[in-house]
Scaffold this active site. Structure first.
Site, short mmCIF file in Angstrom:
data_model
loop_
_atom_site.label_atom_id
_atom_site.label_comp_id
_atom_site.label_asym_id
_atom_site.label_seq_id
_atom_site.Cartn_x
_atom_site.Cartn_y
_atom_site.Cartn_z
N GLN A 69 0.84 -1.21 0.00
CA GLN A 69 0.00 0.00 0.00
C GLN A 69 0.87 1.26 0.00
O GLN A 69 0.63 2.22 0.74
CB GLN A 69 -0.93 0.00 1.21
CG GLN A 69 -2.16 -0.89 1.03
CD GLN A 69 -3.12 -0.38 -0.05
OE1 GLN A 69 -3.16 0.81 -0.37
NE2 GLN A 69 -3.89 -1.28 -0.61
N SER A 70 1.88 1.29 -0.84
CA SER A 70 2.80 2.43 -0.89
C SER A 70 2.17 3.65 -1.56
O SER A 70 1.73 3.59 -2.71
CB SER A 70 4.06 2.03 -1.66
OG SER A 70 4.82 3.17 -2.00
N ASN A 71 2.14 4.76 -0.81
CA ASN A 71 1.68 6.01 -1.41
C ASN A 71 2.71 6.54 -2.41
O ASN A 71 2.35 7.19 -3.40
CB ASN A 71 1.49 7.07 -0.31
CG ASN A 71 0.48 6.65 0.72
OD1 ASN A 71 -0.66 6.36 0.38
ND2 ASN A 71 0.89 6.59 1.97
N ALA A 79 4.62 4.70 -4.35
CA ALA A 79 4.45 3.95 -5.61
C ALA A 79 3.30 4.55 -6.42
O ALA A 79 3.42 4.77 -7.63
CB ALA A 79 4.19 2.47 -5.31
#
Ligand SMILES: *Cc1c(COP(=O)(O)O)cnc(C)c1O
Length: 334
Positions: free
Chosen positions: A75-77, A79
């Site tokens: 859940q990388s912001n 990325a």
């Protein structure tokens, strides 16, 4: 310090607003709280990585890259914002996502940021947790290069001296806003992870001689490790700006008491902070970063660390897209 010396590709809606949080301040009964809205940087529903990407994407374009690659948690912001930036400038984006949290939750695995990564056209491969993600990224990049791709790699969180310039810029912007309205800032508080935000801010504030203390609320690493990472990057950023040695170790302060069980695992304090900001100010925090940063701020106010009459700025680093990967963490009464 003259940021125009560095290549920059405009991606963010700047300046982001600086607003009072009147109801939340009254509710907590402590200092006057302000919020710097870096959740409103515009691109891809906003967030702090967009400021860093202005300098990183400019470098990728200058090098003639056709593909950008980065890594992060599922859940990388970072990325998600990288995928959007790449789409906007016509570069391919490939993401290497680490399964840092053990879960089969379909929302965590496919909704929120992951959904948006795909919508922006990024390709994704996943890695089990615990490996060296920088090494994994280098390996994947080499692979693509042998097939002819011109790859520009971005470290996790966009946190290198180039990316940190985005937060040197934020320090200048925030100080200008405060000066314009006659606001004397006593403290700035924000969530700190891969260190680029705090490193850029501390470097910018130092080079501006602002004398405003900065507190990073950690989301993963223990205090000594976090402060060490921020200091190392701040030192490199100051050097890039032509002022080696400008930042002292004592300028870098992190509090890691609000990590809870670990990275990406919200606890009761995180959820309370998210609900308070939503219900008092209409502002969306996230369960991994800004929720923990705000939980730290709230707890420190309750403990008297910040006093009535002080002016505290909470830098909102974004992340609301992550809420949709974490709906299970909330237990709403019917
Ligand atoms: C990445 C991120 C942070 C942490 O910023 P760093 O520069 O990695 O320390 C804080 N909040 C949100 C929402 C983020 O996505």
């Amino acid at each position: 310090m003259h940021l125009a010396r560095f290549p920059r590709h405009r991606l963010a809606h700047l300046p982001t607003p600086l607003e009072p949080m009147t109801r939340l301040s009254a509710h907590l009964g402590g200092p006057d709280l302000w919020i710097k809205r870096d959740d409103c940087t515009g691109l891809a529903s906003g967030g702090n990585k967009t400021r860093k990407l202005e300098f990183l994407i400019a470098e990728a374009l200058a090098e003639g890259a056709d593909t950008v690659m980065t890594h992060g948690a599922v859940q990388s912001n970072h990325a998600r914002q990288t995928a959007a930036a790449a789409a906007l400038v016509g570069l391919k984006c490939h993401l290497v996502l680490e399964e840092r949290i053990a879960t089969n939750d379909p929302n965590y695995n496919a909704n929120g940021n992951v959904f948006l990564d795909r919508l922006y056209g990024a390709t994704i491969e996943r890695r089990p947790t615990g490996g060296d993600m920088n090494a994994a990224l280098d390996e994947v990049a080499e692979n693509h290069r042998t097939k002819g791709a011109r790859v520009y790699t971005i470290p996790g969180g966009g946190s290198n001296p180039t990316g940190a310039l985005g937060y040197v810029n934020c320090a200048m912007e925030l100080l200008g806003q405060a000066n314009d309205r006659g606001l004397v800032i006593d403290h700035i508080v924000h969530a700190t992870g891969s260190a680029g935000t705090q490193a850029g801010l501390v470097t910018g504030l130092k080079l501006l001689h602002a004398d405003i203390p900065l507190l990073g609320i950690g989301v993963r690493a223990p205090k000594a490790v976090q402060e060490g990472n921020v200091f190392k990057l701040a030192a490199a950023t100051a050097e890039k700006l032509g002022h080696p040695g400008a930042v002292a170790e004592s300028d870098v302060v992190a509090n890691t008491d609000y990590v809870g069980e670990g990275y990406g695992i919200p606890n009761a304090g995180t959820i309370e902070a998210i609900e308070l900001f939503a219900r008092m100010e209409g502002i969306l925090l996230d369960p991994v970063y800004s929720g923990k940063g705000a939980a730290g701020l709230i707890d420190l106010i309750r403990k008297g660390r910040f006093e009535k009459g002080e002016q505290i700025v909470f830098l909102h680093t974004g992340g609301s897209a992550g809420l949709f990967g974490y709906t299970e963490a909330f237990d709403f009464a019917a």
